[in-house]
Design a protein around this motif. Structure first.
Motif, PDB file in Angstrom:
ATOM      1  N   ASP A  30       3.494  -3.496  -3.591  1.00  0.00           N
ATOM      2  CA  ASP A  30       3.837  -4.582  -2.677  1.00  0.00           C
ATOM      3  C   ASP A  30       3.797  -4.063  -1.240  1.00  0.00           C
ATOM      4  N   THR A  31       2.614  -4.151  -0.632  1.00  0.00           N
ATOM      5  CA  THR A  31       2.436  -3.636   0.717  1.00  0.00           C
ATOM      6  C   THR A  31       1.289  -4.373   1.402  1.00  0.00           C
TER       7      THR A  31
ATOM      8  N   SER B 128      -1.500   5.115   4.192  1.00  0.00           N
ATOM      9  CA  SER B 128      -1.311   5.147   5.639  1.00  0.00           C
ATOM     10  C   SER B 128      -1.175   6.597   6.095  1.00  0.00           C
ATOM     11  N   PRO B 129      -1.164   6.845   7.409  1.00  0.00           N
ATOM     12  CA  PRO B 129      -0.976   8.211   7.904  1.00  0.00           C
ATOM     13  C   PRO B 129       0.477   8.681   7.839  1.00  0.00           C
ATOM     14  N   ALA B 130       1.393   7.836   7.371  1.00  0.00           N
ATOM     15  CA  ALA B 130       2.806   8.222   7.302  1.00  0.00           C
ATOM     16  C   ALA B 130       2.987   9.452   6.414  1.00  0.00           C
ATOM     17  N   LYS B 131       3.899  10.317   6.826  1.00  0.00           N
ATOM     18  CA  LYS B 131       4.086  11.590   6.133  1.00  0.00           C
ATOM     19  C   LYS B 131       4.376  11.403   4.643  1.00  0.00           C
ATOM     20  N   GLN B 132       5.236  10.423   4.304  1.00  0.00           N
ATOM     21  CA  GLN B 132       5.604  10.238   2.904  1.00  0.00           C
ATOM     22  C   GLN B 132       4.429   9.730   2.069  1.00  0.00           C
ATOM     23  N   ASP B 133       3.516   8.946   2.706  1.00  0.00           N
ATOM     24  CA  ASP B 133       2.355   8.448   1.972  1.00  0.00           C
ATOM     25  C   ASP B 133       1.327   9.548   1.747  1.00  0.00           C
TER      26      ASP B 133
ATOM     27  N   HIS C 174      -3.790   2.112  -4.092  1.00  0.00           N
ATOM     28  CA  HIS C 174      -2.867   2.300  -2.966  1.00  0.00           C
ATOM     29  C   HIS C 174      -1.460   2.389  -3.532  1.00  0.00           C
ATOM     30  N   ALA C 175      -0.929   3.610  -3.593  1.00  0.00           N
ATOM     31  CA  ALA C 175       0.352   3.852  -4.272  1.00  0.00           C
ATOM     32  C   ALA C 175       1.558   3.788  -3.351  1.00  0.00           C
ATOM     33  N   GLY C 176       1.347   3.920  -2.036  1.00  0.00           N
ATOM     34  CA  GLY C 176       2.462   4.086  -1.106  1.00  0.00           C
ATOM     35  C   GLY C 176       2.924   2.810  -0.447  1.00  0.00           C
ATOM     36  N   PRO C 177       4.150   2.340  -0.743  1.00  0.00           N
ATOM     37  CA  PRO C 177       4.699   1.193  -0.032  1.00  0.00           C
ATOM     38  C   PRO C 177       5.418   1.644   1.234  1.00  0.00           C
ATOM     39  N   LEU C 178       5.844   0.680   2.018  1.00  0.00           N
ATOM     40  CA  LEU C 178       6.581   0.988   3.242  1.00  0.00           C
ATOM     41  C   LEU C 178       7.947   1.575   2.927  1.00  0.00           C
ATOM     42  N   THR C 179       8.556   1.117   1.820  1.00  0.00           N
ATOM     43  CA  THR C 179       9.896   1.573   1.443  1.00  0.00           C
ATOM     44  C   THR C 179       9.910   2.084   0.010  1.00  0.00           C
TER      45      THR C 179
END
Length: 384
Positions: free
Chosen positions: A285-286, A235-240, A201-206
């Motif tokens: 860290d997520t 997550s489904p967030a565009k940046q992730d 899981h590579a994508g954090p919130l920030t």
């Protein structure tokens, strides 16, 4: 009015992210132990309560919008108004305290600590005390957040201190974070799964919690070369979604064949199912990193500015207040390994080196893939 020692109806309030919901589960389990016959309900934001699916200690989930309009506020007010003997406010936000005030005549709550975990100047201390004064006045018992020294799990559990003969009794026995009940994986993913796979899981919130893209490419290539399949979670967030696509684009064709990009395709309960079957989990860290630790699999967590002493994934079954030291290049407790980069400033608890959400973090940029690879090798060896 004194707080009832045996409340019949209790409302827990966590109006933040999914990780903030998950870390309340030891608190709720301890409350169930204290009050086995009480009704324990939970109030949180829509879309964030999947972390509590199937939780055996909770009687009812109450959802509210992140930005409710007047009509929704009114309906929630009427639904909550003085229906509870006790409100447990697990977040220091004004809105969480407002809900607690509406719902119950008795309250305990978390109040914010100094922004940098320090005492600050006399003027800063005075301003901070003024901001917290009304919240303290509403509660029979409060717990200060300590961003550097107190783990968030301990912070939540301390909300029950006043209900025990001795405050330390709240930490008796193993402390367990309860993951949500699992759900079947989507057929498009379950059909492709091998028996030995790693979740990444590579994508954090920030952005300031990101590890360099090229490092992910090196790590994924090494994992595949060990004969393991790699599942990229996000997550489904565009940046992730874009981050996962960028990682896949850097892989050679042979490596890419052993990688499944599951970004945006899994609910939290489905992610729980996926994690339970994984050989090892590697993430930043997520929230999903906390979920992986709760699923009792070897968990490698890449930490940058955040103090692990405050928000490191809890090693399930750890029976004390603090699993971690503030700074160590690698530390393993139970099923969790936390990695930190070099630097005397680590951890700073700022939003990266430039203290803004899109800032780089040198401590993560300097955490080389070999440090992570070594941690994975050791975690797998311990588990076999």
């Amino acid at each position: 009015m004194p707080t009832p020692t045996k409340p019949k109806k209790v409302l827990f309030i966590a109006t933040r992210q999914i990780g903030d919901v998950l870390v309340t589960t030891p608190l709720i389990a301890k409350a169930r132990e204290l009050w086995p016959d009480a009704q324990l309900d939970f109030l949180g934001y829509q879309g964030k309560l999947e972390m509590l699916k199937g939780n055996p200690d909770i009687d009812q989930l109450i959802e509210t919008s992140n930005r409710p309009k007047f009509g929704e506020y009114l309906r929630l007010f009427l639904r909550l108004f003085q229906r509870y003997d006790l409100a447990v406010v697990t977040q220091p936000s004004d809105r969480a305290y407002f809900y607690g005030l509406v719902a119950a005549r008795n309250r305990v709550g978390v109040i914010s600590g100094h922004p940098q975990g320090e005492q600050g100047s006399p003027a800063q201390q005075k301003k901070h005390a003024r901001q917290n004064a009304w919240k303290k006045a509403l509660c029979s018992h409060t717990v200060d957040i300590d961003y550097f020294s107190q783990h968030v799990i301990a912070e939540k559990l301390r909300l029950l201190e006043s209900f025990y003969p001795q405050a330390a009794d709240v930490f008796s026995g193993p402390i367990v974070v309860i993951p949500p009940a699992g759900e079947p994986l989507p057929p498009a993913i379950s059909r492709q799964l091998n028996s030995h796979y790693v979740v990444v899981h590579a994508g954090p919130l920030t952005a300031y919690k990101r590890w360099p893209l090229a490092y992910w490419q090196q790590l994924v290539t090494w994992l595949v070369n060990q004969g393991w399949q790699v599942i990229l979670s996000a997550s489904p967030a565009k940046q992730d979604l874009q981050l996962n696509r960028d990682i896949v684009s850097l892989l050679d064709d042979t490596t890419r064949e052993q990688v499944i990009d599951a970004a945006g395709q899994l609910s939290i309960p489905q992610a729980s199912t996926l994690l339970r079957g994984a050989l090892v989990y590697i993430g930043v860290d997520t929230s999903i990193t906390h979920l992986a630790a709760a699923c009792n699999i070897p968990t490698i967590a890449l930490f940058g500015p955040t103090p692990p002493t405050n928000f490191g994934p809890w090693p399930n079954g750890f029976a004390d207040k603090q699993p971690y030291v503030l700074c160590a290049r690698s530390q393993t407790v139970g099923n969790v390994t936390i990695l930190q980069g070099p630097g005397e400033c680590v951890p700073c608890r700022k939003a990266g080196c430039e203290d803004r959400s899109d800032s780089p973090s040198a401590c993560l940029d300097l955490m080389e893939p070999n440090q992570v690879i070594t941690a994975v090798q050791e975690a797998v060896q311990r588990a076999t």
